[in-house]
Scaffold this active site. Sequence first.
Site, PDB file in Angstrom:
ATOM      1  N   ASP A  29       1.782   2.243   0.844  1.00 45.25           N
ATOM      2  CA  ASP A  29       1.057   1.425   1.962  1.00 45.25           C
ATOM      3  C   ASP A  29      -0.308   2.243   2.176  1.00 45.25           C
ATOM      4  O   ASP A  29      -0.110   3.527   2.027  1.00 45.25           O
ATOM      5  CB  ASP A  29       2.089   1.190   3.174  1.00 45.25           C
ATOM      6  CG  ASP A  29       1.443   0.469   4.007  1.00 45.25           C
ATOM      7  OD1 ASP A  29       0.464  -0.366   3.827  1.00 45.25           O
ATOM      8  OD2 ASP A  29       1.984   0.115   5.160  1.00 45.25           O
ATOM      9  N   HIS A  46      -7.187  -0.129  -3.151  1.00 42.70           N
ATOM     10  CA  HIS A  46      -6.266  -0.431  -4.401  1.00 42.70           C
ATOM     11  C   HIS A  46      -6.571   0.371  -5.515  1.00 42.70           C
ATOM     12  O   HIS A  46      -5.522   0.794  -6.298  1.00 42.70           O
ATOM     13  CB  HIS A  46      -6.424  -1.786  -4.248  1.00 42.70           C
ATOM     14  CG  HIS A  46      -5.938  -2.537  -3.130  1.00 42.70           C
ATOM     15  ND1 HIS A  46      -4.817  -2.216  -2.412  1.00 42.70           N
ATOM     16  CD2 HIS A  46      -6.815  -3.519  -2.580  1.00 42.70           C
ATOM     17  CE1 HIS A  46      -4.666  -2.810  -1.253  1.00 42.70           C
ATOM     18  NE2 HIS A  46      -6.063  -3.726  -1.190  1.00 42.70           N
ATOM     19  N   LEU A 139      13.019   6.620 -18.383  1.00 42.80           N
ATOM     20  CA  LEU A 139      12.823   6.490 -16.846  1.00 42.80           C
ATOM     21  C   LEU A 139      12.717   5.023 -16.544  1.00 42.80           C
ATOM     22  O   LEU A 139      11.399   4.721 -16.795  1.00 42.80           O
ATOM     23  CB  LEU A 139      11.628   7.619 -16.650  1.00 42.80           C
ATOM     24  CG  LEU A 139      11.350   7.377 -14.986  1.00 42.80           C
ATOM     25  CD1 LEU A 139      12.226   7.650 -14.215  1.00 42.80           C
ATOM     26  CD2 LEU A 139       9.979   8.113 -14.770  1.00 42.80           C
TER      27      LEU A 139
HETATM   28  C1  IPE Z   1       4.383  -3.709   2.264  1.00 45.30           C
HETATM   29  O1  IPE Z   1       3.077  -3.737   2.881  1.00 45.30           O
HETATM   30  C2  IPE Z   1       3.885  -4.310   0.805  1.00 45.30           C
HETATM   31  C3  IPE Z   1       3.380  -3.603  -0.166  1.00 45.30           C
HETATM   32  C4  IPE Z   1       3.087  -2.191  -0.145  1.00 45.30           C
HETATM   33  C5  IPE Z   1       3.100  -4.037  -1.356  1.00 45.30           C
HETATM   34  P1  IPE Z   1       2.193  -4.321   3.943  1.00 45.30           P
HETATM   35  O2  IPE Z   1       0.751  -3.613   4.086  1.00 45.30           O
HETATM   36  O3  IPE Z   1       1.880  -5.712   3.227  1.00 45.30           O
HETATM   37  O4  IPE Z   1       3.259  -4.504   5.086  1.00 45.30           O
HETATM   38  P2  IPE Z   1       2.973  -4.766   6.465  1.00 45.30           P
HETATM   39  O5  IPE Z   1       2.180  -5.857   6.591  1.00 45.30           O
HETATM   40  O6  IPE Z   1       2.173  -3.388   7.015  1.00 45.30           O
HETATM   41  O7  IPE Z   1       4.471  -4.978   7.042  1.00 45.30           O
HETATM   42  C1  IPE Z   2      -0.918  -1.342   0.212  1.00 45.60           C
HETATM   43  O1  IPE Z   2      -1.826  -1.020   0.871  1.00 45.60           O
HETATM   44  C2  IPE Z   2      -0.832  -2.137  -1.014  1.00 45.60           C
HETATM   45  C3  IPE Z   2      -0.675  -3.528  -0.903  1.00 45.60           C
HETATM   46  C4  IPE Z   2       0.043  -4.078   0.155  1.00 45.60           C
HETATM   47  C5  IPE Z   2      -0.917  -4.218  -2.095  1.00 45.60           C
HETATM   48  P1  IPE Z   2      -2.502  -2.058   2.140  1.00 45.60           P
HETATM   49  O2  IPE Z   2      -3.613  -2.815   1.471  1.00 45.60           O
HETATM   50  O3  IPE Z   2      -1.302  -2.657   2.946  1.00 45.60           O
HETATM   51  O4  IPE Z   2      -3.139  -0.836   3.081  1.00 45.60           O
HETATM   52  P2  IPE Z   2      -3.320  -0.785   4.534  1.00 45.60           P
HETATM   53  O5  IPE Z   2      -1.963  -0.987   5.292  1.00 45.60           O
HETATM   54  O6  IPE Z   2      -4.096  -2.123   4.952  1.00 45.60           O
HETATM   55  O7  IPE Z   2      -3.989   0.349   4.983  1.00 45.60           O
HETATM   56 MG    MG Z   3      -0.127  -2.061   4.709  1.00 49.64          MG
END
Ligand code: IPE
Ligand code: IPE
Ligand code: MG
Length: 242
Positions: A29, A46, A139
């Site tokens: 995240d 990303h 792995l």
């Molecule tokens: C969880 O992260 C999903 C992934 C890392 C793929 P999100 O950014 O979507 O989760 P929330 O919205 O903060 O709960």
């Molecule tokens: C995690 O990073 C990647 C996915 C959920 C696909 P985020 O895109 O959720 O990043 P934040 O939480 O908005 O910073």
């Molecule tokens: Mg996120």
Amino acid sequence: MDNTKTAGKQQSIELISRGGLSHIAFIMDGNGRWAEKRGMPRRFGHSYGAAAFKKIIRYCGDIGLKTVTVYAFSTENWNRPEAEVNSIIKLLSDYIDECEKSADKENLRVRFIGDKERFDENFRTRMARIEEKTSQNGLSLNVALNYGGRAELTHAFNTLIKEGKTEVTEDDISSALYTAGQQDPDLIVRTAGEMRLSNFLLWQAAYSEFYSTDVLWPDMSEHDIDLAVENFYKRKRRFGKV
Ligand code: IPE
Ligand code: IPE
Ligand code: MG
């Protein structure tokens, strides 16, 4: 634990060799925040996140883990702006291509967990080909893609109903999940400081240890893994006992 040592690769190898930690699941995240902090569009986050992912997977293998699961795209992530969704799916598609080329070089057994029906036939065929091509590798890497814990459980119950079951055991449920036959994660690591599961591995996480770090996923380093490993070995897992 020898307190004179500090978290580092050698310490991680030594700790993991003692047992107890073989599977880490990552909630990757903070990609968006990482990009926003730099005044960049979220898709750059990303893209850097994908680079961090490759580095971290390799390191996890180096220190002796047997399984790594990564939350790459959730069932709820489709609700993001279309351009962002497309940029994430493109990165995942590129990763599938890369896996195809490096299947023999990297010792990774890749499996995709999640509802694959949402993807077109070409995408599904490519995923299946990687799973098949890498099935003898060491792995285990589970890539959670269009994954939701509730969707997984719903799918499992429906599978069992179709098999004619009118009553189920915990083992029946475990073996109908996308992760059938695999060990539950010992440790779940979430980056970017959040303290929630966000629909990740709801069944499998029953007794996983949870570790949260403020590091944003694209900044995740080998040393951050060493810190998580060190922290894990200071925990006392009781599994309900005294
Ligand atoms: C969880 O992260 C999903 C992934 C890392 C793929 P999100 O950014 O979507 O989760 P929330 O919205 O903060 O709960
Ligand atoms: C995690 O990073 C990647 C996915 C959920 C696909 P985020 O895109 O959720 O990043 P934040 O939480 O908005 O910073
Ligand atoms: Mg996120």
